[in-house]
Design a protein around this motif. Structure first.
Motif: not given
Length: 313
Positions: A232, A254, A256
């Protein structure tokens, strides 16, 4: 006078009827019989060891599952957004797969995050506890999150679930260990930076494994790492996807990374509370309290992160 291991009297002479040839069973015959017996015992023992070392689950199915979509989910997220507290920053977003029916959604919502018996409050709660773990001669920060479920579900449904997060020296989360999984699996996820470091350090993956950090199958047959989590850009908690029926892990990713859910049907906010020192006493008041305690004891006694093939930090 030194005793003889085998005397003449110990030798057996067998004479068959009708002029059958004599057969002598002396030291050599006994020795060969002993060697044969030892070989049989060793083969039996090694067969048992190899059988025990075989995973009791389909590893390829686990790898494949972690990259599949999770479908419609219920989202459980922390109500607090205090970025000054590490337990809040690392708190997981929990996404449990659910069916389309309103009844199932309501049932799953009510079952999640029940407080310990005798605890104050009735809203959903996720417990946390800070700790440390050694890694390459360096002490690293850990944060454990644990949540309980209401009883009355099918036997295959886990009564509790959790995730333990290990930070690297820079304070970023890089290892995520799940509390429990069906079929006795021990699922762990690591950041891409950790996997790449292990790949360079050890020079490759072990037979039967997909990632370099995974130990030999014979050493840890129940351990599996379904996928690598992207590093991340900032410090935050993971997205923990759970199966609807068993509450076992679907995947840890994650925030992301691309979402695995196709739809979020409802959002439930949970509060964070410190895992109490007398939790064991309170758990005894649950019908499945002994089972939860066994899960926690295994988690504490066999930290998965310490069994990985990790490069020096």
């Amino acid at each position: 006078m030194r005793r003889r291991a085998w005397s003449r009297a110990a030798r057996t002479r067998v004479e068959g009827r009708g002029g059958a040839p004599h057969v002598r069973r002396g030291r050599g015959g006994v020795r060969r019989a002993g060697i044969l017996l030892a070989a049989i015992v060793l083969a039996w023992f090694m067969g048992g060891v190899l059988e025990a070392a075989r995973p009791t689950f389909d590893g390829e199915a686990v790898y494949h599952r972690a990259t599949n979509t999770a479908g419609a989910v219920l989202l459980f997220k922390p109500v607090s957004q205090d970025t000054q507290k590490l337990e809040t920053v690392l708190a997981p977003f929990i996404l449990q797969s659910t069916g389309a029916g309103a009844g199932e959604v309501a049932r799953q919502r009510a079952a999640f995050g029940v407080p310990l018996p005798g605890a104050a409050g009735s809203s959903a709660v996720v417990y946390f506890r800070a700790g440390t773990t050694p890694w390459g001669g360096v002490v690293h920060t850990q944060m454990m999150y644990l949540w309980l479920y209401a009883g009355g579900e099918a036997d295959e449904a886990l009564p509790a679930q959790g995730v333990r997060i290990t930070l690297n020296r820079q304070g970023f989360p890089v290892i995520w260990e799940m509390l429990a999984a069906p079929q006795g699996r021990q699922e762990v996820y690591v950041a891409g930076s950790v996997e790449h470091a292990s790949l360079r350090h050890f020079g490759g993956r072990l037979p039967g494994r997909r990632f370099a950090v995974e130990p030999a199958v014979a050493e840890a047959p129940a351990l599996v790492m379904p996928l690598v989590v992207e590093d991340g850009p900032v410090v935050f908690g993971p997205m923990v996807y759970l199966e609807g029926r068993t509450r076992g892990p679907h995947a840890v990713i994650c925030r992301c990374m691309p979402a695995l859910a196709t739809a979020i049907v409802d959002t439930v906010y949970y509060r964070l509370e410190q895992w109490p020192a007398d939790a064991a006493r309170q758990l005894r008041r649950r019908r499945d309290g002994a089972r939860v305690m066994r899960m926690l004891e295994v988690w504490e006694r066999q930290p998965v992160a310490q069994r990985l093939r990790l490069a020096p930090p």
